[in-house]
Enzyme design. Structure first.
Site, PDB file in Angstrom:
ATOM      1  CE1 TYR A 175      40.470  40.869  38.007  1.00  0.00           C
ATOM      2  CE2 TYR A 175      39.395  43.008  37.863  1.00  0.00           C
ATOM      3  CZ  TYR A 175      39.817  41.929  38.616  1.00  0.00           C
ATOM      4  OH  TYR A 175      39.569  41.899  39.967  1.00  0.00           O
ATOM      5  CE  LYS A 179      36.969  38.909  40.375  1.00  0.00           C
ATOM      6  NZ  LYS A 179      37.628  37.924  41.267  1.00  0.00           N
TER       7      LYS A 179
HETATM    8  N1  LIG Z   1      42.843  44.569  44.377  1.00  0.00           N
HETATM    9  C1  LIG Z   1      41.650  45.122  44.200  1.00  0.00           C
HETATM   10  O1  LIG Z   1      41.492  46.338  44.209  1.00  0.00           O
HETATM   11  C2  LIG Z   1      40.464  44.232  44.015  1.00  0.00           C
HETATM   12  C3  LIG Z   1      40.550  42.839  43.974  1.00  0.00           C
HETATM   13  N2  LIG Z   1      39.396  42.083  43.812  1.00  0.00           N
HETATM   14  C4  LIG Z   1      39.460  40.620  43.797  1.00  0.00           C
HETATM   15  O2  LIG Z   1      40.018  40.193  45.020  1.00  0.00           O
HETATM   16  C5  LIG Z   1      40.719  38.978  44.822  1.00  0.00           C
HETATM   17  C6  LIG Z   1      42.106  39.113  45.406  1.00  0.00           C
HETATM   18  O3  LIG Z   1      42.774  40.148  44.730  1.00  0.00           O
HETATM   19  P1  LIG Z   1      44.163  40.742  45.218  1.00  0.00           P
HETATM   20  O4  LIG Z   1      44.424  40.269  46.583  1.00  0.00           O
HETATM   21  O5  LIG Z   1      44.170  42.173  44.921  1.00  0.00           O
HETATM   22  O6  LIG Z   1      45.146  40.031  44.188  1.00  0.00           O
HETATM   23  P2  LIG Z   1      46.509  39.274  44.446  1.00  0.00           P
HETATM   24  O7  LIG Z   1      47.118  39.043  43.120  1.00  0.00           O
HETATM   25  O8  LIG Z   1      47.310  39.981  45.475  1.00  0.00           O
HETATM   26  O9  LIG Z   1      46.026  37.886  45.060  1.00  0.00           O
HETATM   27  C7  LIG Z   1      45.537  36.854  44.293  1.00  0.00           C
HETATM   28  C8  LIG Z   1      46.115  35.558  44.833  1.00  0.00           C
HETATM   29  O10 LIG Z   1      45.612  34.492  44.026  1.00  0.00           O
HETATM   30  C9  LIG Z   1      46.692  33.626  43.760  1.00  0.00           C
HETATM   31  N3  LIG Z   1      46.490  32.931  42.510  1.00  0.00           N
HETATM   32  C10 LIG Z   1      46.562  33.461  41.269  1.00  0.00           C
HETATM   33  N4  LIG Z   1      46.380  32.493  40.364  1.00  0.00           N
HETATM   34  C11 LIG Z   1      46.179  31.338  41.050  1.00  0.00           C
HETATM   35  C12 LIG Z   1      45.953  30.012  40.671  1.00  0.00           C
HETATM   36  N5  LIG Z   1      45.912  29.654  39.385  1.00  0.00           N
HETATM   37  N6  LIG Z   1      45.793  29.089  41.632  1.00  0.00           N
HETATM   38  C13 LIG Z   1      45.869  29.436  42.937  1.00  0.00           C
HETATM   39  N7  LIG Z   1      46.084  30.680  43.358  1.00  0.00           N
HETATM   40  C14 LIG Z   1      46.247  31.632  42.420  1.00  0.00           C
HETATM   41  C15 LIG Z   1      47.923  34.496  43.676  1.00  0.00           C
HETATM   42  O11 LIG Z   1      49.116  33.749  43.881  1.00  0.00           O
HETATM   43  C16 LIG Z   1      47.643  35.508  44.765  1.00  0.00           C
HETATM   44  O12 LIG Z   1      48.202  35.108  45.985  1.00  0.00           O
HETATM   45  C17 LIG Z   1      40.719  38.696  43.327  1.00  0.00           C
HETATM   46  O13 LIG Z   1      39.750  37.717  43.054  1.00  0.00           O
HETATM   47  C18 LIG Z   1      40.334  40.032  42.721  1.00  0.00           C
HETATM   48  O14 LIG Z   1      39.647  39.848  41.514  1.00  0.00           O
HETATM   49  C19 LIG Z   1      38.180  42.664  43.732  1.00  0.00           C
HETATM   50  C20 LIG Z   1      38.047  44.010  43.779  1.00  0.00           C
HETATM   51  C21 LIG Z   1      39.165  44.898  43.917  1.00  0.00           C
HETATM   52  C1  LIG Z   2      46.067  57.250  34.537  1.00  0.00           C
HETATM   53  C2  LIG Z   2      46.929  57.110  35.765  1.00  0.00           C
HETATM   54  C3  LIG Z   2      47.421  58.483  36.159  1.00  0.00           C
HETATM   55  O1  LIG Z   2      47.967  58.615  37.408  1.00  0.00           O
HETATM   56  C4  LIG Z   2      46.180  56.482  36.882  1.00  0.00           C
HETATM   57  C5  LIG Z   2      45.994  54.987  36.655  1.00  0.00           C
HETATM   58  C6  LIG Z   2      45.281  54.389  37.823  1.00  0.00           C
HETATM   59  C7  LIG Z   2      44.897  52.937  37.556  1.00  0.00           C
HETATM   60  C8  LIG Z   2      46.158  52.107  37.564  1.00  0.00           C
HETATM   61  C9  LIG Z   2      43.873  52.505  38.575  1.00  0.00           C
HETATM   62  C10 LIG Z   2      42.608  53.374  38.489  1.00  0.00           C
HETATM   63  C11 LIG Z   2      41.452  52.497  38.912  1.00  0.00           C
HETATM   64  C12 LIG Z   2      42.072  51.208  39.376  1.00  0.00           C
HETATM   65  C13 LIG Z   2      41.214  49.938  39.378  1.00  0.00           C
HETATM   66  C14 LIG Z   2      39.984  50.128  40.236  1.00  0.00           C
HETATM   67  O2  LIG Z   2      40.343  50.483  41.554  1.00  0.00           O
HETATM   68  C15 LIG Z   2      39.116  48.886  40.288  1.00  0.00           C
HETATM   69  C16 LIG Z   2      39.807  47.602  40.340  1.00  0.00           C
HETATM   70  C17 LIG Z   2      39.091  46.522  40.753  1.00  0.00           C
HETATM   71  C18 LIG Z   2      39.603  45.228  40.723  1.00  0.00           C
HETATM   72  O3  LIG Z   2      38.863  44.266  40.877  1.00  0.00           O
HETATM   73  C19 LIG Z   2      41.050  45.032  40.480  1.00  0.00           C
HETATM   74  C20 LIG Z   2      41.873  46.292  40.502  1.00  0.00           C
HETATM   75  C21 LIG Z   2      41.193  47.441  39.789  1.00  0.00           C
HETATM   76  C22 LIG Z   2      41.007  47.029  38.315  1.00  0.00           C
HETATM   77  C23 LIG Z   2      42.026  48.735  39.911  1.00  0.00           C
HETATM   78  C24 LIG Z   2      43.350  48.610  39.113  1.00  0.00           C
HETATM   79  C25 LIG Z   2      44.124  49.921  39.031  1.00  0.00           C
HETATM   80  C26 LIG Z   2      43.292  51.062  38.459  1.00  0.00           C
HETATM   81  C27 LIG Z   2      42.917  50.773  37.011  1.00  0.00           C
END
Ligand SMILES: NC(=O)C1=CN([C@@H]2O[C@H](COP(=O)(O)OP(=O)(O)OC[C@H]3O[C@@H](n4cnc5c(N)ncnc54)[C@H](O)[C@@H]3O)[C@@H](O)[C@H]2O)C=CC1
Ligand SMILES: C[C@@H](CO)CCC[C@@H](C)[C@H]1CC[C@H]2[C@@H]3[C@H](O)CC4=CC(=O)CC[C@]4(C)[C@H]3CC[C@]12C
EC number: 1.1.1.-
Length: 385
Positions: A175, A179
């Protein structure tokens, strides 16, 4: 726009802007617009971007909630498509002024193969860039991640760092590797000539761990706590700080960047910005308790209940079980060596680059972010009964 009680309307900032007399002329495309973050970006654009004429939402899986958006003043076009398919991306991008590329495979639990993660996150991003170049779209905002920086394989802390803080960004997990590669592609594409001869302007936003309405991992922790009789057991020392940011503020930053890229191309083009707000620095578990506590869960222990070596052993065991069970079922628990390392390594950002470059201020205060998230968890609880 039809309202959705999960999201509500942002407080005062620019309320009613969409009703103003400003010309509606812009076409935006949001890839991954039905995901956790994508949905917030979509709703935020509809509320806060008065120049919007058409909003295209491109996703592999379209949500039923899109229907309610189609009754508003902005034309909402839902496109079911796959970012790995260049022709589908090009068709969606053609004629768009701005692309916000949030689509991605967020998998740190081993649910999907490394090849698929690479295909979606890297090749998908390449397809988006090429589509912009070929069809003449000039502005591309990419949702990157703090993970392109760290935590790294050595588990070195990143304490209150900013975009210029030196850090050895070395990854092995698919992952963060994907990214980082995708972000590099986006930044290198800045300045390329698009159809018509004008330069492409790109930038990348790096959210820390996002939380808020729709956060699947929060839901998982909540259900796990319910199964354990209203308790969660501390596994991570309270002293390990983890950066978190409210999804509404991440969405707001995307909207602002998309708006300002044209006017501040020389300053913002090719730049990266951490996505931050005023959420407190806490351990991953203590932070989750800010929401799960008011919903009736308790975090047991002031210190981790299991020694770290045992967690490392259990995490490794989970990897073995995942591998052994793969022919029969998908075993993908929260604990694995990568998530343990993530949760156990301090990674927090402290920066004002986004404020200096494009005037970003969080739209939602910490109190509001917390209240909204608690309300959402309570609704999850209600719907589970
Ligand atoms: N959730 C988090 O804590 C973080 C997320 N991100 C980034 O933010 C973005 C959104 O993440 P989330 O909303 O958490 O994930 P999510 O899984 O909820 O949303 C991702 C969306 O992309 C769509 N998708 C996946 N594969 C696809 C494909 N082949 N073609 C078209 N659409 C596709 C999925 O159907 C989904 O709706 C991602 O790029 C992720 O890397 C960055 C930092 C933290
Ligand atoms: C060992 C467990 C005991 O309770 C706790 C496990 C927590 C993990 C599932 C999360 C801890 C840190 C998270 C990640 C972090 O917030 C940064 C992220 C950035 C992204 O771009 C995608 C999501 C994630 C990797 C996020 C995923 C969940 C954790 C690993």
């Amino acid at each position: 726009m039809a309202s959705d009680s999960r999201f509500g309307r942002p407080g005062t900032v620019a309320a009613g802007m969409a009703d103003s007399a400003q010309a509606q002329k812009l076409v935006y495309l949001v890839t991954g617009g039905c995901g956790f973050l994508g949905e917030h970006v979509v709703r935020m654009l509809l509320q806060q971007e008065p120049q919007l004429r058409e909003l295209r939402i491109f996703d592999l899986h379209l949500g039923p909630w899109l229907e309610e958006l189609k009754t508003g003043p902005v034309q909402v076009t839902a496109i079911q498509g796959d970012v790995t398919q260049a022709h589908e991306v090009a068709a969606a991008v053609a004629g768009a002024h701005v692309v916000i590329h949030t689509a991605g495979l967020v998998d740190v639990f081993g649910k999907t193969s490394p090849e698929t993660i690479h295909e979606v996150n890297v090749q998908g991003t390449r397809n988006v860039i090429e589509a912009c170049v070929q069809t003449g779209t000039r502005f591309l905002v990419y949702t990157s991640s703090m993970e392109v920086v760290g935590p790294n394989v050595k588990g070195q802390p990143f304490y209150r760092g900013n975009e210029n803080t030196p850090y050895e960004a070395v990854h092995r997990h698919p992952y963060p590797c994907s990214k980082a590669l995708a972000e590099q592609l986006v930044l290198e594409a800045n300045g390329r000539k698009v159809l018509g001869g004008l330069p492409l302007v790109t930038c990348a936003l790096r959210p820390t761990g996002i939380y808020g309405e729709g956060h699947q991992i929060m839901r998982d922790f909540y259900h796990q706590g319910l199964r354990l009789g209203g308790r969660l057991f501390r596994a991570i020392p309270a002293s390990v700080e983890h950066g978190r940011v409210y999804v509404g503020n991440v969405a707001w930053m995307h909207v602002l960047v998309a708006r300002e890229l044209e006017h501040r191309a020389a300053l913002m083009g090719g730049q990266v910005y951490f996505c931050y707000d005023n959420s407190p620095y806490k351990s991953y578990e203590d932070f989750n308790m800010e929401f799960l506590g008011p919903c009736g869960l308790r975090l047991v222990g002031t210190h981790p209940l299991l020694p770290y070596w045992l967690l490392v052993f259990l995490a490794a065991l989970n990897v073995l079980l995942q591998w052994l069970l793969r022919p029969l079922l998908l075993y993908a628990p929260l604990l694995n060596p990568y998530t343990l390392a993530m949760a156990n390594t301090t990674f927090t950002v402290s920066t004002d680059k986004a404020r200096r470059h494009f005037g970003y201020e969080p739209l939602f205060s910490w109190e509001e972010s917390r209240t909204r998230t608690i309300r959402w968890v309570q609704a999850v609880e209600g719907s589970a009964q």
